[in-house]
Write a protein that holds these residues in place. Structure first.
Motif, PDB file in Angstrom:
ATOM      1  N   GLU A  93      -1.498  -2.217  21.622  1.00  0.00           N
ATOM      2  CA  GLU A  93      -1.701  -0.769  21.546  1.00  0.00           C
ATOM      3  C   GLU A  93      -1.014  -0.180  20.312  1.00  0.00           C
ATOM      4  N   ALA A  94       0.203  -0.626  20.038  1.00  0.00           N
ATOM      5  CA  ALA A  94       0.940  -0.118  18.872  1.00  0.00           C
ATOM      6  C   ALA A  94       0.224  -0.485  17.575  1.00  0.00           C
ATOM      7  N   ILE A  95      -0.260  -1.701  17.487  1.00  0.00           N
ATOM      8  CA  ILE A  95      -0.958  -2.149  16.284  1.00  0.00           C
ATOM      9  C   ILE A  95      -2.279  -1.397  16.119  1.00  0.00           C
ATOM     10  N   THR A  96      -2.973  -1.169  17.215  1.00  0.00           N
ATOM     11  CA  THR A  96      -4.220  -0.408  17.159  1.00  0.00           C
ATOM     12  C   THR A  96      -3.961   0.992  16.616  1.00  0.00           C
ATOM     13  N   GLU A 100      -6.687  -1.074   3.301  1.00  0.00           N
ATOM     14  CA  GLU A 100      -7.849  -1.682   3.948  1.00  0.00           C
ATOM     15  C   GLU A 100      -7.639  -3.173   4.201  1.00  0.00           C
ATOM     16  N   SER A 101      -7.008  -3.860   3.257  1.00  0.00           N
ATOM     17  CA  SER A 101      -6.708  -5.280   3.461  1.00  0.00           C
ATOM     18  C   SER A 101      -5.707  -5.457   4.600  1.00  0.00           C
ATOM     19  N   GLY A 102      -4.712  -4.598   4.638  1.00  0.00           N
ATOM     20  CA  GLY A 102      -3.733  -4.658   5.711  1.00  0.00           C
ATOM     21  C   GLY A 102      -4.367  -4.441   7.074  1.00  0.00           C
ATOM     22  N   VAL A 103      -5.257  -3.473   7.161  1.00  0.00           N
ATOM     23  CA  VAL A 103      -5.936  -3.200   8.430  1.00  0.00           C
ATOM     24  C   VAL A 103      -6.783  -4.395   8.845  1.00  0.00           C
ATOM     25  N   ARG A 104      -7.517  -4.988   7.897  1.00  0.00           N
ATOM     26  CA  ARG A 104      -8.334  -6.167   8.234  1.00  0.00           C
ATOM     27  C   ARG A 104      -7.467  -7.286   8.794  1.00  0.00           C
ATOM     28  N   HIS A 105      -6.320  -7.519   8.164  1.00  0.00           N
ATOM     29  CA  HIS A 105      -5.422  -8.570   8.647  1.00  0.00           C
ATOM     30  C   HIS A 105      -4.834  -8.211  10.011  1.00  0.00           C
ATOM     31  N   LEU A 106      -4.498  -6.946  10.219  1.00  0.00           N
ATOM     32  CA  LEU A 106      -3.987  -6.532  11.526  1.00  0.00           C
ATOM     33  C   LEU A 106      -5.034  -6.741  12.619  1.00  0.00           C
ATOM     34  N   LEU A 156      -4.008   4.872  11.891  1.00  0.00           N
ATOM     35  CA  LEU A 156      -3.218   5.643  10.934  1.00  0.00           C
ATOM     36  C   LEU A 156      -3.492   5.194   9.495  1.00  0.00           C
ATOM     37  N   TYR A 157      -3.497   3.892   9.256  1.00  0.00           N
ATOM     38  CA  TYR A 157      -3.718   3.378   7.897  1.00  0.00           C
ATOM     39  C   TYR A 157      -5.153   3.605   7.436  1.00  0.00           C
ATOM     40  N   ARG A 158      -6.112   3.497   8.340  1.00  0.00           N
ATOM     41  CA  ARG A 158      -7.506   3.796   7.977  1.00  0.00           C
ATOM     42  C   ARG A 158      -7.665   5.264   7.604  1.00  0.00           C
ATOM     43  N   GLU A 159      -7.039   6.128   8.373  1.00  0.00           N
ATOM     44  CA  GLU A 159      -7.107   7.559   8.070  1.00  0.00           C
ATOM     45  C   GLU A 159      -6.487   7.857   6.713  1.00  0.00           C
ATOM     46  N   ARG A 160      -5.366   7.222   6.403  1.00  0.00           N
ATOM     47  CA  ARG A 160      -4.722   7.460   5.112  1.00  0.00           C
ATOM     48  C   ARG A 160      -5.605   6.970   3.971  1.00  0.00           C
ATOM     49  N   ALA A 208       0.841  -1.206   0.000  1.00  0.00           N
ATOM     50  CA  ALA A 208       0.000   0.000   0.000  1.00  0.00           C
ATOM     51  C   ALA A 208       0.870   1.247   0.000  1.00  0.00           C
ATOM     52  N   GLN A 209       1.899   1.252   0.818  1.00  0.00           N
ATOM     53  CA  GLN A 209       2.778   2.412   0.892  1.00  0.00           C
ATOM     54  C   GLN A 209       3.511   2.635  -0.433  1.00  0.00           C
TER      55      GLN A 209
END
Length: 86
Positions: free
Chosen positions: A53-56, A32-38, A61-65, A15-16
């Motif tokens: 906490e770090a992953i959350t 979005e796929s990355g966030v779902r997997h996280l 951050l990724y959802r906002e982007r 994604a980046q």
């Protein structure tokens, strides 16, 4: 490293790269796929509170982007439509 977490990192890295290459639609899907997997990894595989906490925070951050990209694409497309109808 867990399978879901590893897959999430792969999606986020792609994604980046897409984001940097200005392939924004692809970047949105990959973020979005990355966030779902996280989130799946958080639910089933990640146990440490500090890691959770770090992953959350990264998920936020990724959802906002992804949302920022989605809005920029929408504005860009509506601008193009407005230019062609004038």
């Amino acid at each position: 490293m867990s399978i879901k977490f590893s897959q999430a990192i792969d999606f986020i890295n792609k994604a980046q790269k897409s984001d940097e290459g200005q392939n924004f639609r692809e970047a949105i899907v990959l973020y979005e796929s990355g966030v779902r997997h996280l989130l799946d990894a958080l639910e089933h595989e990640i146990k440490g509170e500090t890691a959770r906490e770090a992953i959350t925070q990264k998920c936020l951050l990724y959802r906002e982007r992804a949302e920022e990209l989605r809005q920029n694409i929408g504005e860009s497309e509506s601008g193009r439509i407005a230019q062609t109808t004038v």
